[in-house]
Write an enzyme that holds these catalytic residues in place. Sequence first.
Site, PDB file in Angstrom:
ATOM      1  N   GLU A 171      10.047  -3.407   7.460  1.00  0.00           N
ATOM      2  CA  GLU A 171       9.909  -1.949   7.505  1.00  0.00           C
ATOM      3  C   GLU A 171       8.464  -1.611   7.147  1.00  0.00           C
ATOM      4  O   GLU A 171       7.956  -2.034   6.118  1.00  0.00           O
ATOM      5  CB  GLU A 171      10.886  -1.302   6.513  1.00  0.00           C
ATOM      6  CG  GLU A 171      10.794   0.207   6.530  1.00  0.00           C
ATOM      7  CD  GLU A 171      12.111   0.904   6.151  1.00  0.00           C
ATOM      8  OE1 GLU A 171      13.146   0.234   6.067  1.00  0.00           O
ATOM      9  OE2 GLU A 171      12.079   2.133   5.944  1.00  0.00           O
ATOM     10  N   ARG A 172       7.808  -0.890   8.030  1.00  0.00           N
ATOM     11  CA  ARG A 172       6.404  -0.495   7.848  1.00  0.00           C
ATOM     12  C   ARG A 172       5.464  -1.703   7.768  1.00  0.00           C
ATOM     13  O   ARG A 172       4.463  -1.656   7.053  1.00  0.00           O
ATOM     14  CB  ARG A 172       6.220   0.376   6.604  1.00  0.00           C
ATOM     15  CG  ARG A 172       7.231   1.498   6.446  1.00  0.00           C
ATOM     16  CD  ARG A 172       7.237   2.446   7.602  1.00  0.00           C
ATOM     17  NE  ARG A 172       8.218   3.532   7.428  1.00  0.00           N
ATOM     18  CZ  ARG A 172       8.485   4.426   8.367  1.00  0.00           C
ATOM     19  NH1 ARG A 172       7.892   4.355   9.541  1.00  0.00           N
ATOM     20  NH2 ARG A 172       9.365   5.377   8.164  1.00  0.00           N
ATOM     21  N   ASN A 214      15.361  -0.762   1.152  1.00  0.00           N
ATOM     22  CA  ASN A 214      16.525  -0.349   1.937  1.00  0.00           C
ATOM     23  C   ASN A 214      17.284  -1.654   2.147  1.00  0.00           C
ATOM     24  O   ASN A 214      17.175  -2.305   3.168  1.00  0.00           O
ATOM     25  CB  ASN A 214      16.114   0.256   3.284  1.00  0.00           C
ATOM     26  CG  ASN A 214      15.427   1.603   3.100  1.00  0.00           C
ATOM     27  OD1 ASN A 214      15.744   2.351   2.179  1.00  0.00           O
ATOM     28  ND2 ASN A 214      14.494   1.922   3.971  1.00  0.00           N
ATOM     29  N   LYS A 291      16.524   1.064  -4.919  1.00  0.00           N
ATOM     30  CA  LYS A 291      16.346   2.389  -4.313  1.00  0.00           C
ATOM     31  C   LYS A 291      17.752   2.965  -4.199  1.00  0.00           C
ATOM     32  O   LYS A 291      18.574   2.440  -3.444  1.00  0.00           O
ATOM     33  CB  LYS A 291      15.704   2.242  -2.934  1.00  0.00           C
ATOM     34  CG  LYS A 291      15.664   3.530  -2.110  1.00  0.00           C
ATOM     35  CD  LYS A 291      14.911   3.320  -0.800  1.00  0.00           C
ATOM     36  CE  LYS A 291      14.883   4.577   0.049  1.00  0.00           C
ATOM     37  NZ  LYS A 291      14.107   4.408   1.290  1.00  0.00           N
ATOM     38  N   GLU A 295      16.963   8.932   0.497  1.00  0.00           N
ATOM     39  CA  GLU A 295      16.894   8.768   1.957  1.00  0.00           C
ATOM     40  C   GLU A 295      18.144   8.094   2.512  1.00  0.00           C
ATOM     41  O   GLU A 295      18.065   7.184   3.324  1.00  0.00           O
ATOM     42  CB  GLU A 295      15.641   7.969   2.341  1.00  0.00           C
ATOM     43  CG  GLU A 295      14.352   8.642   1.907  1.00  0.00           C
ATOM     44  CD  GLU A 295      13.093   7.996   2.455  1.00  0.00           C
ATOM     45  OE1 GLU A 295      13.087   6.778   2.648  1.00  0.00           O
ATOM     46  OE2 GLU A 295      12.109   8.735   2.681  1.00  0.00           O
ATOM     47  N   ARG A 328      13.680   2.804  -8.826  1.00  0.00           N
ATOM     48  CA  ARG A 328      12.677   3.655  -8.175  1.00  0.00           C
ATOM     49  C   ARG A 328      12.954   5.146  -8.373  1.00  0.00           C
ATOM     50  O   ARG A 328      14.098   5.587  -8.340  1.00  0.00           O
ATOM     51  CB  ARG A 328      12.604   3.346  -6.683  1.00  0.00           C
ATOM     52  CG  ARG A 328      12.059   1.963  -6.406  1.00  0.00           C
ATOM     53  CD  ARG A 328      12.095   1.658  -4.932  1.00  0.00           C
ATOM     54  NE  ARG A 328      10.901   2.027  -4.212  1.00  0.00           N
ATOM     55  CZ  ARG A 328      10.886   2.691  -3.066  1.00  0.00           C
ATOM     56  NH1 ARG A 328      12.003   3.121  -2.519  1.00  0.00           N
ATOM     57  NH2 ARG A 328       9.759   2.942  -2.452  1.00  0.00           N
ATOM     58  N   ARG A 340       9.851  19.124  -1.951  1.00  0.00           N
ATOM     59  CA  ARG A 340      10.031  17.684  -2.175  1.00  0.00           C
ATOM     60  C   ARG A 340       9.095  17.162  -3.270  1.00  0.00           C
ATOM     61  O   ARG A 340       9.410  16.212  -3.978  1.00  0.00           O
ATOM     62  CB  ARG A 340       9.771  16.965  -0.839  1.00  0.00           C
ATOM     63  CG  ARG A 340       9.773  15.475  -0.929  1.00  0.00           C
ATOM     64  CD  ARG A 340       9.622  14.870   0.458  1.00  0.00           C
ATOM     65  NE  ARG A 340       9.338  13.451   0.369  1.00  0.00           N
ATOM     66  CZ  ARG A 340       9.062  12.664   1.403  1.00  0.00           C
ATOM     67  NH1 ARG A 340       9.056  13.172   2.618  1.00  0.00           N
ATOM     68  NH2 ARG A 340       8.815  11.387   1.231  1.00  0.00           N
ATOM     69  N   ASP A 369       4.588  10.839  -0.669  1.00  0.00           N
ATOM     70  CA  ASP A 369       4.791   9.551  -0.015  1.00  0.00           C
ATOM     71  C   ASP A 369       3.516   8.910   0.514  1.00  0.00           C
ATOM     72  O   ASP A 369       3.261   8.983   1.717  1.00  0.00           O
ATOM     73  CB  ASP A 369       5.794   9.723   1.138  1.00  0.00           C
ATOM     74  CG  ASP A 369       6.298   8.392   1.660  1.00  0.00           C
ATOM     75  OD1 ASP A 369       6.072   7.381   0.986  1.00  0.00           O
ATOM     76  OD2 ASP A 369       6.915   8.378   2.737  1.00  0.00           O
ATOM     77  N   GLU A 397       1.049   2.315   6.242  1.00  0.00           N
ATOM     78  CA  GLU A 397       2.018   3.180   6.915  1.00  0.00           C
ATOM     79  C   GLU A 397       1.391   4.493   7.389  1.00  0.00           C
ATOM     80  O   GLU A 397       1.628   4.928   8.512  1.00  0.00           O
ATOM     81  CB  GLU A 397       3.191   3.465   5.967  1.00  0.00           C
ATOM     82  CG  GLU A 397       4.194   4.455   6.531  1.00  0.00           C
ATOM     83  CD  GLU A 397       5.387   4.703   5.627  1.00  0.00           C
ATOM     84  OE1 GLU A 397       5.474   4.090   4.552  1.00  0.00           O
ATOM     85  OE2 GLU A 397       6.240   5.534   6.010  1.00  0.00           O
TER      86      GLU A 397
HETATM   87  O1  GCW Z   1       7.605   6.261   3.013  1.00  0.00           O
HETATM   88  C1  GCW Z   1       8.937   6.094   3.196  1.00  0.00           C
HETATM   89  C2  GCW Z   1       8.978   5.144   4.327  1.00  0.00           C
HETATM   90  C3  GCW Z   1      10.265   4.384   4.378  1.00  0.00           C
HETATM   91  C4  GCW Z   1      10.470   3.731   3.028  1.00  0.00           C
HETATM   92  C5  GCW Z   1      10.541   4.802   1.967  1.00  0.00           C
HETATM   93  C6  GCW Z   1      10.686   4.233   0.574  1.00  0.00           C
HETATM   94  C7  GCW Z   1      11.511   1.636   2.538  1.00  0.00           C
HETATM   95  O2  GCW Z   1       8.744   5.838   5.512  1.00  0.00           O
HETATM   96  O3  GCW Z   1      10.163   3.453   5.395  1.00  0.00           O
HETATM   97  O4  GCW Z   1      11.630   2.941   3.004  1.00  0.00           O
HETATM   98  O5  GCW Z   1       9.365   5.551   1.984  1.00  0.00           O
HETATM   99  O6  GCW Z   1       9.663   4.055  -0.073  1.00  0.00           O
HETATM  100  O7  GCW Z   1      11.795   3.978   0.142  1.00  0.00           O
END
Ligand code: GCW
Length: 702
Positions: A171-172, A214, A291, A295, A328, A340, A369, A397
Site C-alpha cells: 500500500e502506497r 490495514n 490501526k 478508515e 495508532r 478531520r 495525513d 504518497e
Molecule cells: O494516508 C492514508 C493512506 C492509506 C493508509 C492510511 C493510514 C495504510 O492513504 O493508504 O493506510 O493513511 O495511515 O492508515
Amino acid sequence: MKRILLCLLFISQLAFGDDGYRLWLKYDLIKDVPKREAYARSVQFIALNGTSSILKSAADELQMGLQGLLGKTVPIITNAGSRTGGIVLSVASAPNAGSQTLVADGYQLTGRKSGNITIFGKTDSGVLYGAFALLRQLQTGQSVENLSLTSIPKIQYRLLNHWDNTNGTIERGYAGESLWKWYELPATVDPRYRDYARANASLGINGTVVNNVNASARFMTAEYIEKVAALANVFRPYGIRVYLSVYFPAAKTIGGLKTSDPLDPEVRKWWADKTREIYTAIPDFGGFLVKANSEGEPGPQDYGRTHADGANMLAEALKPYDGIVMWRAFVYKADPKADRFKAAHEEFTPLDGQFDKKVIVQVKNGPIDFQPREPFSPLFGNMPKTPLSMEFQITQEYLGFATHWVYEAPIFKECLETDTYVKGKGSTVARVIDGSLHQYTMTAIAGVANTGADRNWTGNPMAQANWYAYGRLAWDHTLSSEGIADEWIKMTLTREPSAVKTIKNIMMRSREIYVNYNTPLGLSRPWSGVHFAPEPWQEKSVRPDWTAIYYHRADSIGLGFDRTATGSNALAQYRPEVQQQWNNPETCPLPYLLWFHHVPWTKKLSTGRTLWDELCTRFYTGADSVMWMQKQWAQVKPAVDPAIFADVTGRLITQHKEAIWWRDSWVLYLQTYSKQPIPASLPKPERTLEDVKALSEIYKLR
Ligand code: GCW
C-alpha cells in the site's frame, strides 16, 4: 586470473553502471592513495572477543567494508594482546564517555595514533552501530586518528513500518513489489533480507513492522508466524526485531470466537495464547502495531469500548514478554461537518493516563495525513501521561511517488523542531517524542518505508536518501538535514567536492520546490484516490471528507480552511503561543496560511501580491524550478555513475512535465472561483481545464 576477473568486473560496471543495490554501503576503493594507505596503517586487524551473532555481524561488516574501501583483507582475530594498529570491538562501558554515559545502544569510537581504534558499546548492538560509524568515517573521508566520537540514540524504538500485504503488493509503495516473498518463505530465504538488515543496522534502526496496518488476519496464523520467524532469524544478528500489525477482530475471524470484544475473557485468552505462540517461534518478537476504528478498520469501538481498552488487552497478552503495543492515533469519522484536523486530539486526549505502561500511542507528524507541508499534530504535548511516538512517512504518497525528487529530512526536522510550548518555550515536538519533556518511560519513532523489490530498493535512486535520513534522525534528531545529505551523497554518489555541493543544494531546495507547484501557501490534498494526479475539482467520493473541496474550500470569496474561532476552531487544540503564531491571517506565516484561514482572493499578502497572484507565482516558480534542478543535475554528470545519472535525468524530465500538470490543474480550476487573470508576467497554460480534467480521468483508468 584474479586480475582478469577484476578487470572484467570493472568493465562490466562501466558498461552497465551502478544499479543502486548497494545503497550507501558501497565500500568502493578509496581513490586517494595516501589517504587509503593512512587508513590501512590504522586498521591492520579486527579483534573480536565474543561470539554473539551481532558482534559477528559487526566484525564481518568491518572486514567486508575494509576489503572494498582499502582493497585488502583485514584479518579477524580473537584477541589483540599487545598488538597495536587495529580495531578492537569491546562490549564495555567506555572509559571516557565524559558526561554522556553509554546507555542503551550508544557507542564510542576512540583511537590513538600509536594504539588501536576501540569501538565501545554497552550492548552488542552498540558495537555494531559503532562499526558502521567507523566505516562511515572512512566512507566520508574523515580521519580515524585521534578519534573520539560518542553517539547515543535519543529514541529507544527506531522502526520502519512496511505497509506490505500477503499478495506481495505494498500500500502506497512505489518501488515494486514487497521485499518479503511470502509465497517462498519460510523455506526459501532471499539473501536480500540480510542486505535489508545491514542497511537498517547501519542507521541504528532496530525494529521493523513487516505487514500493512490495514492488516490481514493471516499474519496471526501458524502459517504466517513461521514465515515471519524466518525473517526474524535473518534480522536478529543485526539487532533488528520484528513486529506485526494486528487485524483487531482476528480472535473472531481466525480464532472462531463469537466476538472480538477486548473485555471478553475468551478474547483476552485467545490473544494471550496467540502471543505465546508467536514468542515460541520468535523469542525476541517486538510487539504489535494497531490501526483500529480508522478508515473502515474494525476496532474496540465496535463493542462500545475505547482505544485504551483495545490496547490494554494486547498489552496484557504481552505482559510476560519484552514486547510493546503501538496503537495508532490516526482516526477520524466520516462527518462532513466535523474537521478531520481535530479528530485524533478529540478522541485520544480524554484517554490520557488510561493506557497500560506497555502501550505507546503512535501519532502521524501532522493532524491530517502526511501532506507536503502540515502543521504538527496537536496531540504532541497534550498527552503527558501516555508515551507518544512519531510516525513519519518515507514513501512518497503525497510527494510525487518515485518520479519526483524530494529530500524529506527538512520535512521531518521542521516538525521535530517546532515548539509546542506545552511546558513553556523550548517544548519542541522532538522533546515530546524523545521523552525528555514528560519523562516518558518508553520512546519510539516509526517511518513508513519506501522500500520495494526494485533493484535499487526505492525506485528513484534519490529516494534512498529519505530512508537514510529517516534512520539517522531516528537515532539523533539533532543532526542537520544538510549534514545528513552531505554524508549520504559522499557514501552513495560521489565525493567530488563541487558535485557534492551541487547535489546537496538541489536536495535542500527540493521540498520547497515541490510544495510550490503542488500545495503552496498551506493547501492540502488528502482527497481520495491514488494521491498522484491532481484533482482539486473532486466533489464526490465514498466519504464526504475524502473530496478535494472538503480540504481547500475554494469559493467565490477565497480559498482555505478557516480553523480559527470563526471556523472549526482547531487552533484551540494548541497552546496560546502557537495559536498566536497562526490565528491572525495578517501575521500567519505564509506556508501555513490556508491551513488556518479562508483568505479572500484579492487580499494583499506580506509579499505585496494578492492571494491569487501569489498562488499563481508559486505554482509557476515551482514548476520552473524543476528546470533549475535539471540544469544543476546536468553539471554533476562527470562525477556520478552514468547509470544513476541517466536514471535521475529521466525522472527529472517527467517531474517537470508533472509539475506543469499540477500547476495547470490548480490554476485553471481555482481561476473558476477567483475570476482573475493569470498575472501578465506569467505565461498562460497551454491547455484548458477540460484538458487537465481529462488527463486525470485517464490516469484513473486501469
Ligand atoms: O494516508 C492514508 C493512506 C492509506 C493508509 C492510511 C493510514 C495504510 O492513504 O493508504 O493506510 O493513511 O495511515 O492508515
